[in-house]
Design a protein around this motif. Sequence first.
Motif, short mmCIF file in Angstrom:
data_model
loop_
_atom_site.label_atom_id
_atom_site.label_comp_id
_atom_site.label_asym_id
_atom_site.label_seq_id
_atom_site.Cartn_x
_atom_site.Cartn_y
_atom_site.Cartn_z
N VAL A 204 0.99 -1.27 0.05
CA VAL A 204 -0.28 -0.12 -0.17
C VAL A 204 0.88 1.28 -0.11
CG1 VAL A 204 -1.71 1.38 1.40
CG2 VAL A 204 -2.01 -1.16 1.22
N TRP A 205 0.36 2.12 -0.86
CA TRP A 205 1.08 3.31 -0.78
C TRP A 205 0.37 4.26 0.42
CZ3 TRP A 205 5.28 5.87 -2.37
CH2 TRP A 205 5.31 7.38 -2.31
N VAL A 206 1.17 4.74 1.08
CA VAL A 206 0.87 5.42 2.53
C VAL A 206 0.63 6.90 2.16
CG1 VAL A 206 0.92 5.86 4.84
CG2 VAL A 206 1.21 3.55 3.85
N ASN A 207 -0.57 7.55 2.40
CA ASN A 207 -0.64 9.12 2.33
C ASN A 207 -1.41 9.31 3.62
OD1 ASN A 207 -3.21 8.49 1.29
ND2 ASN A 207 -2.61 9.28 -0.85
N ASP A 208 -2.12 10.62 3.44
CA ASP A 208 -3.03 10.94 4.65
C ASP A 208 -4.38 10.31 4.59
OD1 ASP A 208 -3.77 12.37 2.34
OD2 ASP A 208 -4.03 14.23 3.50
N ARG A 209 -4.60 9.63 3.41
CA ARG A 209 -5.99 8.76 3.11
C ARG A 209 -5.66 7.40 3.88
NH1 ARG A 209 -10.12 11.34 0.15
NH2 ARG A 209 -10.77 9.35 0.85
N PRO B 125 -7.63 2.97 1.15
CA PRO B 125 -8.25 3.27 0.02
C PRO B 125 -7.82 2.17 -1.30
CG PRO B 125 -7.35 5.27 0.70
CD PRO B 125 -6.91 4.34 1.14
N VAL B 126 -8.76 1.59 -1.84
CA VAL B 126 -8.25 0.99 -3.09
C VAL B 126 -7.25 1.44 -3.86
CG1 VAL B 126 -9.27 -0.60 -4.98
CG2 VAL B 126 -10.31 -0.92 -2.97
N GLY B 127 -7.46 2.77 -4.15
CA GLY B 127 -6.67 3.40 -5.04
C GLY B 127 -5.26 3.44 -4.66
N ASN B 128 -5.07 3.17 -3.32
CA ASN B 128 -3.40 3.14 -2.76
C ASN B 128 -2.82 1.68 -2.82
OD1 ASN B 128 -4.57 5.68 -2.05
ND2 ASN B 128 -3.31 5.83 -0.22
N GLU C 228 -1.29 0.64 -10.71
CA GLU C 228 -0.66 2.00 -10.40
C GLU C 228 -1.54 2.85 -9.57
OE1 GLU C 228 -0.56 4.76 -13.84
OE2 GLU C 228 -0.08 3.06 -15.08
N VAL C 229 -0.80 3.69 -8.64
CA VAL C 229 -1.64 4.26 -7.61
C VAL C 229 -2.51 5.39 -8.11
CG1 VAL C 229 -1.46 5.88 -5.57
CG2 VAL C 229 0.07 3.92 -5.76
N ASP D 125 -10.13 17.46 7.99
CA ASP D 125 -10.16 17.40 6.38
C ASP D 125 -8.85 16.72 5.89
OD1 ASP D 125 -10.89 17.50 3.78
OD2 ASP D 125 -10.56 19.64 3.65
N PRO D 126 -8.97 15.59 5.45
CA PRO D 126 -7.51 14.87 5.13
C PRO D 126 -7.23 15.44 3.81
CG PRO D 126 -9.62 13.33 4.69
CD PRO D 126 -10.03 14.63 5.27
N GLY D 127 -7.80 16.32 3.01
CA GLY D 127 -7.34 16.88 1.72
C GLY D 127 -6.94 15.87 0.73
N PRO D 128 -6.32 16.24 -0.56
CA PRO D 128 -6.09 15.32 -1.37
C PRO D 128 -4.85 14.72 -0.99
CG PRO D 128 -5.69 17.64 -1.93
CD PRO D 128 -6.20 17.48 -0.87
N GLY D 129 -4.64 13.21 -1.31
CA GLY D 129 -3.50 12.72 -0.95
C GLY D 129 -2.35 12.93 -1.88
N GLY D 130 -1.13 12.52 -1.61
CA GLY D 130 0.17 12.45 -2.37
C GLY D 130 0.24 11.32 -3.04
N ARG D 131 1.07 11.14 -4.15
CA ARG D 131 1.20 10.51 -5.25
C ARG D 131 2.57 10.10 -5.43
NH1 ARG D 131 -2.02 9.31 -10.86
NH2 ARG D 131 -0.61 7.82 -11.59
N PRO D 132 2.99 8.76 -5.51
CA PRO D 132 4.22 8.64 -5.89
C PRO D 132 4.66 9.06 -7.15
CG PRO D 132 2.96 6.52 -6.06
CD PRO D 132 2.20 7.69 -5.49
N SER D 133 5.85 9.44 -7.62
CA SER D 133 6.33 9.75 -9.00
C SER D 133 7.03 8.67 -9.40
CB SER D 133 7.46 10.95 -8.97
OG SER D 133 8.58 10.57 -7.99
N GLY D 134 7.04 8.44 -10.85
CA GLY D 134 7.88 7.52 -11.63
C GLY D 134 6.73 6.39 -11.94
N ARG D 135 7.40 5.32 -12.37
CA ARG D 135 6.80 4.16 -12.86
C ARG D 135 6.44 3.23 -11.49
NH1 ARG D 135 8.70 0.85 -17.49
NH2 ARG D 135 6.92 -0.34 -16.89
N PRO D 136 5.45 2.61 -11.40
CA PRO D 136 5.34 1.74 -10.30
C PRO D 136 6.28 0.37 -10.35
CG PRO D 136 3.32 1.46 -11.82
CD PRO D 136 4.14 2.60 -12.18
N SER D 137 6.49 -0.22 -9.12
CA SER D 137 7.46 -1.13 -9.24
C SER D 137 7.17 -2.15 -8.25
CB SER D 137 8.97 -0.71 -9.01
OG SER D 137 8.92 -0.32 -7.67
#
Length: 141
Positions: free
Chosen positions: A28-33, A81-84, A100-101, A124-136
Amino acid sequence: MSSSTKPYMIRALHQWCSDNGHTPYIVVWVNDRADVPLEYVKNNEIVLNIAYGATKNLQIENDWISFSARFGGVSRDIWVPVGNVMSIFARETGEGMGFEVEPAVEAVPERPTPEGDEQPDGDDPGPGGRPSGRPSLRIVK
Protein backbone atom coordinates in the motif's frame (compact mmCIF):
# COMPACT_ATOMS: atom_id res chain seq x y z
CA MET A 1 -18.04 5.71 -17.29
CA SER A 2 -17.40 2.20 -15.99
CA SER A 3 -16.00 1.44 -12.56
CA SER A 4 -12.41 0.43 -11.95
CA THR A 5 -11.44 -3.22 -12.32
CA LYS A 6 -8.89 -2.87 -9.51
CA PRO A 7 -11.10 -3.90 -6.56
CA TYR A 8 -12.40 -6.87 -8.54
CA MET A 9 -8.86 -8.02 -9.34
CA ILE A 10 -7.83 -7.62 -5.70
CA ARG A 11 -10.82 -9.71 -4.54
CA ALA A 12 -10.13 -12.35 -7.21
CA LEU A 13 -6.43 -12.68 -6.34
CA HIS A 14 -7.24 -12.73 -2.62
CA GLN A 15 -9.67 -15.60 -3.26
CA TRP A 16 -7.12 -17.40 -5.47
CA CYS A 17 -4.49 -17.16 -2.71
CA SER A 18 -6.94 -18.44 -0.11
CA ASP A 19 -8.14 -21.31 -2.32
CA ASN A 20 -4.56 -22.43 -2.98
CA GLY A 21 -3.34 -22.25 0.62
CA HIS A 22 -1.22 -19.13 0.00
CA THR A 23 -0.98 -16.01 2.13
CA PRO A 24 -2.25 -12.86 0.36
CA TYR A 25 -0.26 -9.69 0.98
CA ILE A 26 -0.90 -6.18 -0.32
CA VAL A 27 1.59 -3.36 -0.78
CA VAL A 28 0.00 0.00 0.00
CA TRP A 29 1.13 3.53 -0.83
CA VAL A 30 0.71 5.42 2.43
CA ASN A 31 -0.56 8.99 2.41
CA ASP A 32 -3.00 10.91 4.57
CA ARG A 33 -5.93 8.82 3.24
CA ALA A 34 -4.54 5.48 4.47
CA ASP A 35 -5.08 4.64 8.15
CA VAL A 36 -2.27 2.20 8.93
CA PRO A 37 0.30 1.86 11.75
CA LEU A 38 2.85 4.49 10.70
CA GLU A 39 5.66 2.85 12.69
CA TYR A 40 5.69 0.04 10.09
CA VAL A 41 5.78 2.34 7.04
CA LYS A 42 9.00 2.54 5.00
CA ASN A 43 9.41 4.84 2.00
CA ASN A 44 5.68 5.63 2.13
CA GLU A 45 4.85 1.94 1.69
CA ILE A 46 3.52 -0.76 3.98
CA VAL A 47 3.10 -4.48 3.32
CA LEU A 48 0.00 -5.99 4.93
CA ASN A 49 -1.02 -9.63 5.40
CA ILE A 50 -4.70 -9.80 4.44
CA ALA A 51 -5.24 -13.53 4.99
CA TYR A 52 -8.47 -14.41 6.77
CA GLY A 53 -6.43 -15.90 9.63
CA ALA A 54 -4.46 -12.67 10.13
CA THR A 55 -7.39 -10.27 9.95
CA LYS A 56 -10.74 -9.72 11.59
CA ASN A 57 -13.74 -8.41 9.66
CA LEU A 58 -11.85 -8.15 6.37
CA GLN A 59 -13.86 -6.20 3.80
CA ILE A 60 -12.59 -5.58 0.28
CA GLU A 61 -15.06 -3.03 -1.05
CA ASN A 62 -14.91 -1.07 -4.30
CA ASP A 63 -13.46 2.00 -2.56
CA TRP A 64 -11.91 0.74 0.68
CA ILE A 65 -10.16 -2.25 2.20
CA SER A 66 -10.76 -2.43 5.93
CA PHE A 67 -9.98 -4.91 8.68
CA SER A 68 -8.56 -5.26 12.18
CA ALA A 69 -5.18 -6.88 12.75
CA ARG A 70 -2.59 -7.19 15.49
CA PHE A 71 0.63 -5.23 15.28
CA GLY A 72 3.07 -5.91 18.12
CA GLY A 73 0.24 -7.58 20.04
CA VAL A 74 -2.06 -4.54 19.78
CA SER A 75 -5.26 -4.72 17.71
CA ARG A 76 -5.46 -1.91 15.13
CA ASP A 77 -8.18 -0.91 12.68
CA ILE A 78 -6.83 -0.57 9.14
CA TRP A 79 -8.45 1.50 6.40
CA VAL A 80 -6.85 1.62 2.94
CA PRO A 81 -8.29 3.26 -0.16
CA VAL A 82 -8.31 0.73 -3.00
CA GLY A 83 -6.60 3.39 -5.12
CA ASN A 84 -3.56 3.21 -2.80
CA VAL A 85 -3.02 -0.53 -3.34
CA MET A 86 0.16 -0.99 -5.36
CA SER A 87 0.08 -4.79 -5.57
CA ILE A 88 -1.35 -8.01 -4.22
CA PHE A 89 0.70 -11.19 -4.18
CA ALA A 90 1.06 -14.64 -2.63
CA ARG A 91 3.84 -14.65 -0.04
CA GLU A 92 4.82 -18.24 -0.82
CA THR A 93 5.20 -17.89 -4.60
CA GLY A 94 5.40 -14.15 -5.30
CA GLU A 95 2.64 -14.53 -7.88
CA GLY A 96 0.29 -11.60 -8.05
CA MET A 97 -0.45 -8.33 -9.79
CA GLY A 98 0.84 -4.77 -9.58
CA PHE A 99 -1.29 -1.64 -9.97
CA GLU A 100 -0.78 2.06 -10.44
CA VAL A 101 -1.59 4.29 -7.51
CA GLU A 102 -4.75 6.21 -8.33
CA PRO A 103 -5.04 9.86 -7.37
CA ALA A 104 -7.38 10.57 -4.46
CA VAL A 105 -8.81 13.78 -5.89
CA GLU A 106 -12.54 13.10 -5.58
CA ALA A 107 -11.91 9.53 -6.79
CA VAL A 108 -12.28 7.97 -3.35
CA PRO A 109 -15.15 8.97 -1.06
CA GLU A 110 -14.50 9.69 2.59
CA ARG A 111 -13.94 6.65 4.76
CA PRO A 112 -17.24 5.27 6.03
CA THR A 113 -17.84 6.04 9.69
CA PRO A 114 -19.43 3.32 11.81
CA GLU A 115 -22.71 4.28 13.48
CA GLY A 116 -22.12 6.26 16.67
CA ASP A 117 -18.58 7.37 15.78
CA GLU A 118 -18.10 11.07 15.39
CA GLN A 119 -15.21 12.66 13.57
CA PRO A 120 -13.62 15.71 15.18
CA ASP A 121 -14.31 19.08 13.58
CA GLY A 122 -11.73 20.29 11.11
CA ASP A 123 -10.47 16.78 10.28
CA ASP A 124 -10.18 17.27 6.52
CA PRO A 125 -7.63 14.87 5.02
CA GLY A 126 -7.36 16.84 1.75
CA PRO A 127 -6.00 15.37 -1.48
CA GLY A 128 -3.47 12.60 -1.04
CA GLY A 129 0.08 12.51 -2.32
CA ARG A 130 1.06 10.36 -5.26
CA PRO A 131 4.36 8.61 -5.90
CA SER A 132 6.38 9.76 -8.86
CA GLY A 133 7.80 7.54 -11.57
CA ARG A 134 6.70 4.12 -12.71
CA PRO A 135 5.19 1.67 -10.25
CA SER A 136 7.48 -1.14 -9.24
CA LEU A 137 7.07 -4.43 -7.45
CA ARG A 138 9.62 -5.57 -4.89
CA ILE A 139 10.01 -9.08 -3.55
CA VAL A 140 9.48 -8.97 0.20
CA LYS A 141 10.78 -11.82 2.33
